[in-house]
Each structure stands twice: as C-alpha cells, then as structure tokens.
Design an enzyme around this catalytic site. Structure first.
Site, PDB file in Angstrom:
ATOM      1  N   HIS B 227     -14.968   5.022   6.755  1.00 31.93           N
ATOM      2  CA  HIS B 227     -14.032   3.974   6.367  1.00 31.93           C
ATOM      3  C   HIS B 227     -14.538   3.128   5.204  1.00 31.93           C
ATOM      4  CE1 HIS B 227     -10.212   2.191   6.508  1.00 31.93           C
ATOM      5  NE2 HIS B 227     -10.786   1.016   6.363  1.00 31.93           N
ATOM      6  N   TYR B 231     -13.393   1.982   0.883  1.00 34.81           N
ATOM      7  CA  TYR B 231     -13.557   0.733   0.138  1.00 34.81           C
ATOM      8  C   TYR B 231     -14.511   0.913  -1.033  1.00 34.81           C
ATOM      9  CZ  TYR B 231     -10.530  -1.529   3.320  1.00 34.81           C
ATOM     10  OH  TYR B 231      -9.406  -1.855   4.010  1.00 34.81           O
ATOM     11  N   HIS B 378      -0.709   8.911   3.147  1.00 36.52           N
ATOM     12  CA  HIS B 378      -1.314   7.582   3.010  1.00 36.52           C
ATOM     13  C   HIS B 378      -2.457   7.607   1.997  1.00 36.52           C
ATOM     14  CE1 HIS B 378      -3.262   3.814   3.901  1.00 36.52           C
ATOM     15  NE2 HIS B 378      -4.367   4.456   4.242  1.00 36.52           N
ATOM     16  N   PHE B 379      -3.395   8.551   2.151  1.00 37.38           N
ATOM     17  CA  PHE B 379      -4.532   8.450   1.239  1.00 37.38           C
ATOM     18  C   PHE B 379      -4.234   9.046  -0.134  1.00 37.38           C
ATOM     19  CE2 PHE B 379      -6.053  12.021   4.018  1.00 37.38           C
ATOM     20  CZ  PHE B 379      -6.100  13.012   3.064  1.00 37.38           C
ATOM     21  N   HIS B 380      -3.100   9.751  -0.256  1.00 35.82           N
ATOM     22  CA  HIS B 380      -2.713  10.105  -1.621  1.00 35.82           C
ATOM     23  C   HIS B 380      -2.066   8.914  -2.335  1.00 35.82           C
ATOM     24  CE1 HIS B 380      -3.711  14.259  -0.572  1.00 35.82           C
ATOM     25  NE2 HIS B 380      -3.831  14.432  -1.882  1.00 35.82           N
ATOM     26  N   ARG B 443      -1.468  17.672   9.600  1.00 34.05           N
ATOM     27  CA  ARG B 443      -2.157  17.782   8.320  1.00 34.05           C
ATOM     28  C   ARG B 443      -3.102  18.976   8.381  1.00 34.05           C
ATOM     29  NH1 ARG B 443      -6.846  13.073   8.501  1.00 34.05           N
ATOM     30  NH2 ARG B 443      -7.446  13.980   6.519  1.00 34.05           N
ATOM     31  N   ARG B 444      -3.672  19.325   7.242  1.00 34.98           N
ATOM     32  CA  ARG B 444      -4.732  20.328   7.172  1.00 34.98           C
ATOM     33  C   ARG B 444      -4.306  21.678   7.746  1.00 34.98           C
ATOM     34  NH1 ARG B 444     -10.220  17.032   8.790  1.00 34.98           N
ATOM     35  NH2 ARG B 444     -10.573  16.308   6.701  1.00 34.98           N
TER      36      ARG B 444
END
Lengths: 157, 555
Positions: B227, B231, B378-380, B443-444
C-alpha cells in the site's frame, strides 16, 4: 501546526473528515451491530492433508437445518470440489473452503460471496441466496495457467 | 531561501547524466510494459489469440513488473534527483552522486535478472508474486537487488539533504528537497517488509534451502509494502503539483507548512494499512482488519488537503492575472501548455479515482469489488492516469533543462494531443473495468467464456470497450516516447539555459515549524503506529500458523 490553516480550508477539512467519520461509524455499526464481517476465520489445516482431513475428505454440500446448508469445499488447480451445487431459494449456505496447493479465490457474481482461499487456512463465510438463478463460482485469484477456466456452478431453484 | 538567488540555473553535467540514465531505463520499461499491455489487453477481451509460445499470464507479469515496479521507481528516483540537485545548492555533490550510481547499477542488474526469468517463462507469478507460486530464484534475487538499489538512492538523497542542512543551520529546507526526503523515508520504511519477504522467505525457499513458506505471513509482508508503494508513486506527482506547477502557471506555492504536513501524514498513515488488501482472507482477526480500515480512511485527509492547496494556488494565480468572478480564475490557467495540461487532467481523474479507493477500503463494500476488474480499473485511474500523466508532464518540464533543447510548439501540441488520447484510452478502459467488475468479472484472467456461462454475456460489451481503450493507450505510449526522444535528442537547442521551474512560496509571514524537519519524530511515530497495527496479528501468524506450503509451479 495547523493554526495557520485558512478558514475555508478548515471548513473543507471538517466536512471531509466529518464524512469519513460518519462513514466509518456506519461500517462499524454494520460490523459490530449487524455482524457483517468479510470472510475470515483463524482455523488452520495442513495443506498436504486436506484430502484426508474432515470435512474436506468428503467435500460436499450437506443440509444442517431447515433450508440451511454447509458447503465444505476444496479449491485446487484448477477446479472446485464440489463443482456443482444446487440449493432451494432462500437457503442459507455456510461456506468452508481451503486449498491443498496455491492461493485461490471464490467469487460468486451478483452475490456478496467473495472469499480468498489460502493454503493452510480454512476460510468461512455464510450467505443466504434469496434469488433463484444460475450462478457461477469463479476463482478470482491468479493460480496458474488454467486460472481462467477454474469455475463451478451454483443453481438456486 | 537559497534556491531563489540562483538565476539561470543549469544542471551539473554529472547530475544530468545520472538523471537521464534513470529516466532512460524508465522509458525502456514503459515501452516493454506497453507492448505486453496491448497484447494482453486484446487477448483478454477476445480480439486476438496469442501464439502458443506466449502465455497471457507471462505478458501480465511483464506488464505489471515493468509498469508498476520498474517504470515508476526509475522515473521517480530520476525526478527526485533533479529536484534535489536543483534546490539544494545546484548539485548532488560527488559523495551522494556515487551512492546514487551504485543504487542505479544494482537496480539495473536486478531488473535484467528478473526480466530474463520472466521472459523465459520461469517467473509467471505476476508483480505481486504470491507464494506458494514459486518462481525461479533469480527472479526474487533480481527483485531484491532492485529494492536494495533503491535504498541507496534514498541514502543519496538523505546525504545531499544532510549536507545542505549542515551548511544552512536552522533554515527550513527547500520544499522540493523536503518532500523528496519524506518520499524516501516512506519508501525505506515500507520496503523493509517486502525485503524481509524476499530475502528471508522467498529466496531460501526457491533455492530449496527451506521446504516450506508461511503463506499468510508472506502476503502480510507484501501488503505492508504494497500500500505505501502506491503512495511512493503518488507523492512525486504531488511534489510536481505542489512545487513545479505553481511556477509553470505563474503563481506561487500556497503555503510552506501545509505541504509538509501533508507529506508527514502520508508517512504516518500510508504504512499501517496493508490489511485493507487482505480483508477477504483468513488468518487475520476481524478487529485488526477493521482497525487498519480506520487508519486507511485517515490517509484520505492529506489528499483532501492537496486538493484544497491546488485550487487555492490556481485561484491566487488567476486573480493575480486579473481573473474576475468566483470561477474566472479557471480561464487563466495555461491549458495550452502540455506541462500543465497533462498534470491537470491527472488531477481531475484523481477525484473519481480517490473516491473509488475509499470504496475499496470500506470493509464490507470490498466484498463487492475485491479481486474483480473494478480494482484493475481503480489503479489504472490512479497510477496509470493521475501518476503517469503527471510523469509525462514532468518529462516535458524536465527535458529542456536537462538537454538544453526546447519544447517546440509542435512538441507541445503533440503533448496536448497525447494527453487527450491517454485520457480517452483510460475512459474507454477503466470505466468499463469498474462496471464489469461490479458485474462480477474477476481480474487477472485470460480470455474466457466460463464454458459459455450466461453471466459472461453481460460482460461482453464492456470487454469490447476495454480492448479499444488498450489500443488508445498503446498509441499514447508511442506518442509520449516519440515526444520524449525528440526532446532528448532532436529538438532545436535553446539560446539560453532553460530552468527547471521551482515555485516560490507565497509569503504568509510564517516559516514552517522546525518540528517538520525532526525526522526522528516522524519515523518513531510511524514505527509505533505500525507496531500497534501489526504486532498482534503478525505474532498470531507466527504462533498459530499451519506448517507452511511447498512451492508450486502451476504455469
């Protein structure tokens, strides 16, 4: 340290932080008051002995009460056992699931069943199937070359 | 502050070489990652079939490792060096620079080792390398070298900062340098987790020195790192927004203190929160999951502060230029300048992206989205849009000062066009990913119809859109690399030196309190918070663990 904050920023942060607090209280009430926790459990098992350890020596759906069932399942590369489950509408199912090999998952789309299956551990979760239909039980953690074919079926009549 | 007295700043040629070497590797990584991304994006949505010699999960591993780990880490370190050299007296100085080169070589060797093993299909374990999937030992050794190399990069930045502090006793450090140190403090604390996992668990186990691995512990160590990793990607983007963007838009940094408070909060609260990636799994008691959910929500606050600071900076700059009315300042922003526009689009995307993150961390709500394509979407939006677009903007800003070539109107227009293509690609890809994730697509996964299960038919239209999005994004990467190579080697040279724009702090009459520079305080507080969040559950993983797992190669 924050005494130099402009007044508008104080209001902005108060609103933001306030909504986070309200949000956390809702989550907390749901968790403690209604007992709504994600899957878990601290029960462990020897991965190599899964198939000789009860109840996973006979992985199956068993009725344990009026319209209440226990699904003792094995997730392994690349199949679920049992791979097909049929239950009546409104049935409450207690899932207990483990893996003899790598990490797997159990996701049943259109329900809240979303479970990580970690070797050495038994994950438990209960869910009441209120709507009838053909559900899919899908592995949702990468487990190898056949990951995208790892599935089972769950029918609610 | 000393940085403002240096007119006509020019990078030391030795620093220039160091910075460009890092950024060069990051460009190779994004190129390889983009090829893998395009192929797997088209395969999983049913547009193409892969040749038998190429596996979907191998491509996915390449994409994840190259984009999430290698592109980001090399680019970030290069950018931080540039700002550190620029604001701390104009040079990295030879001592820190030597350390930096050692770090660079270790990271390059590590990347090559890992890449060889991924390409030979001996490490198709994805960038999270969850045990008991067991990759070739060289893959893990490569990863360990990348981590250790990045530690040397952190030490180089600390050394340059320490040197400046000794020469400027009692003065607050320049904001860019402060934030670079904060980013590296965060990085060094969090990478300890993955280093323990790789060095003490994965490497001995993959070499056969030990038979078994504690799987739940390895996952916990990974997410203790995983996590704060996000950041580590985000903070350099914030540095650009806080420090460089004000100068580019002709404004000033809103405050000297608030950005420091923001970064301190990120150090404190981005680390003891890893369990929110493990909410659905066994072996962690519900109380500890919930505690870390609460801590996760606290880390939203510094992002709210950043949003406020950005808008305040924009408004002050706009009013300075004569903007009228409540929102008139928006029209004064230089949207025609790719150095600003790319970062601005990244900021806008971060609003829904951040909101999605709150959903993911929300304990029960995570049951709806965990490990579905929602997460990938989300992370894209976060790393691949907000962070990547800001990194593109950084490239347009940094290159002229490094290479002495100018951003021609042509390159600038191309940069604007590239930003639009990128944003469109992400809209086509990430929004459908969110929706189809809610509909239950995991996913994946390689292309699958799940034996023609009826549920898959509801996913089909979204897959079509995602495939189109991946083509847009691949074109976007090619456009970006074209611009970057043009600015590096071919653009016309400028007459005078181009500065690396560093914003000046608006005079608020306050110096930032000295406590912000007392790093020991923040490190100790972080360790205390981390111990509170992790000690008991980790003890339980050690004491009540199953006998552990042997390795598997299931690909």
């Amino acid at each position: 340290m924050i005494d130099h904050l402009p007044r508008l920023e104080r209001i902005w942060l108060l609103l933001g932080t306030g909504s986070l607090v309200v949000f956390l209280i809702i989550l907390g009430v749901m968790a403690c008051g209604l007992g709504l926790n994600p899957p878990g459990h601290m029960h462990t098992i020897v991965p190599e002995q899964v198939k000789t350890t009860a109840p996973f020596d006979k992985p199956a759906l068993t009725q344990i009460g009026p319209n209440e069932y226990k699904a003792s399942m094995i997730a392994e590369a690349f199949a679920f056992t049992p791979g097909e489950i049929a239950i009546p509408r409104g049935a409450k199912v207690h899932f207990e699931i483990t893996s003899p090999d790598v990490v797997h998952g159990l996701l049943i789309p259109n329900t809240n069943v979303n479970i990580m299956v970690v070797p050495g551990h038994v994950t438990e979760f209960e869910y009441t199937f209120k709507k009838s239909g053909d559900y899919a039980m899908l592995c949702h953690e990468y487990c190898g070359i056949g990951h995208h074919m790892m599935m089972g079926k769950l029918v609610v009549q | 502050m000393s940085q403002q007295s240096e007119e006509r700043f020019m990078f030391d040629p030795k620093d220039r070489k160091l910075i460009l070497s890092h950024i060069g590797v990051s460009f190779v990584a994004i190129f390889i990652g983009a090829i893998a991304g395009l192929l797997q994006g088209l395969q999983r949505t049913g547009y193409i079939e892969l040749p038998a010699s190429l596996e979907y999960y191998q491509l996915l591993t390449i994409h994840g490792v190259m984009m999430a780990l290698i592109f980001t880490t090399f680019f970030i370190i290069g950018f931080l060096y540039a700002g550190v050299a620029r604001t701390l007296g104009g040079s990295m100085h030879s001592g820190p620079r030597n350390t930096a080169w050692w770090g660079y070589y270790l990271m390059v060797i590590g990347t090559i080792l890992a890449a060889i093993k991924i390409l030979s299909n001996d490490a198709s374990v994805l960038y999270t390398f969850y045990a008991p999937l067991q990759a070739d030992p060289l893959f893990y050794i490569g990863m360990a070298l990348v981590i250790v190399g990045s530690w040397l990069s952190g030490i180089a930045i600390f050394a340059a900062y320490g040197k400046w502090k000794r020469a400027n006793k009692g003065e607050p450090s320049p904001l860019f340098a402060y934030m670079s140190v904060a980013t590296m403090v965060l990085w060094l604390i969090c990478t300890v987790g993955v280093a323990i996992e790789v060095v003490f668990q994965l490497i001995p186990w993959s070499l056969g020195w030990v038979d078994r691995i504690n799987v739940e512990l390895s996952r916990t160590l990974f997410w203790y790192f995983g996590h704060p990793l996000v950041y580590f990607w985000l903070l350099p983007a914030y540095i650009y927004w806080y420090v460089n963007v004000p100068k580019i838009i002709g404004g000033k940094i809103f405050s000297a203190s608030l950005p420091r408070l923001t970064f301190v909060l990120f150090i404190l609260y981005s680390i003891p929160v890893g369990f929110h990636h493990q909410l659905m799994e066994p072996g962690i008691a519900a109380f500890w999951k919930f505690l870390q959910v609460v801590l996760t929500m606290i880390v939203v606050i510094p992002s709210l502060m950043t949003a406020f600071s950005m808008l305040a900076t924009f408004e002050l700059a706009g009013r300075e230029k004569g903007a009228k009315g409540r929102f008139g300042f928006f029209r004064k922003l230089p949207f025609h300048d790719a150095r600003f526009f790319a970062a601005f689009v990244g900021m806008i995307i971060f609003i829904p992206a951040g909101a999605g993150g709150i959903v993911n961390a929300s304990y029960q709500l995570d049951q709806v989205v965990h490990n579905t394509l929602w997460i990938t979407g989300h992370f894209h939006l976060t790393v691949a849009s907000t962070v990547a677009l800001t990194f593109f903007a950084i490239s347009y800003t940094l290159f002229p000062s490094l290479t002495g070539r100018k951003v021609t109107p042509f390159a600038n227009r191309l940069g604007i066009a590239h930003t639009i293509i990128w944003a469109l690609g992400m809209i086509f890809m990430s929004i459908p990913m969110h929706i189809v994730g809610l509909l239950g697509e995991p996913r994946r996964t390689a292309y699958t119809t799940y034996m023609d299960h009826p549920i898959v038919s509801t996913w089909a239209p979204y897959r079509t859109l995602m495939g189109i999005g991946s083509v847009f994004l691949f074109i976007g990467v090619l456009m970006f690399l074209y611009i970057a190579i043009y600015l590096w080697f071919f653009a016309p040279r400028t007459e005078e030196h181009v500065d690396f724009p560093i914003g000046e702090v608006r005079d608020t009459g306050h110096n930032p309190p000295a406590i912000y520079e007392r790093w020991s305080v923040w490190v100790i507080l972080t360790i205390i918070l981390t111990l509170i969040a992790y000690t008991i559950p980790v003890m339980s993983m050690l004491q009540h663990s199953p006998p552990g797992s042997a390795g598997f190669r299931t690909w």
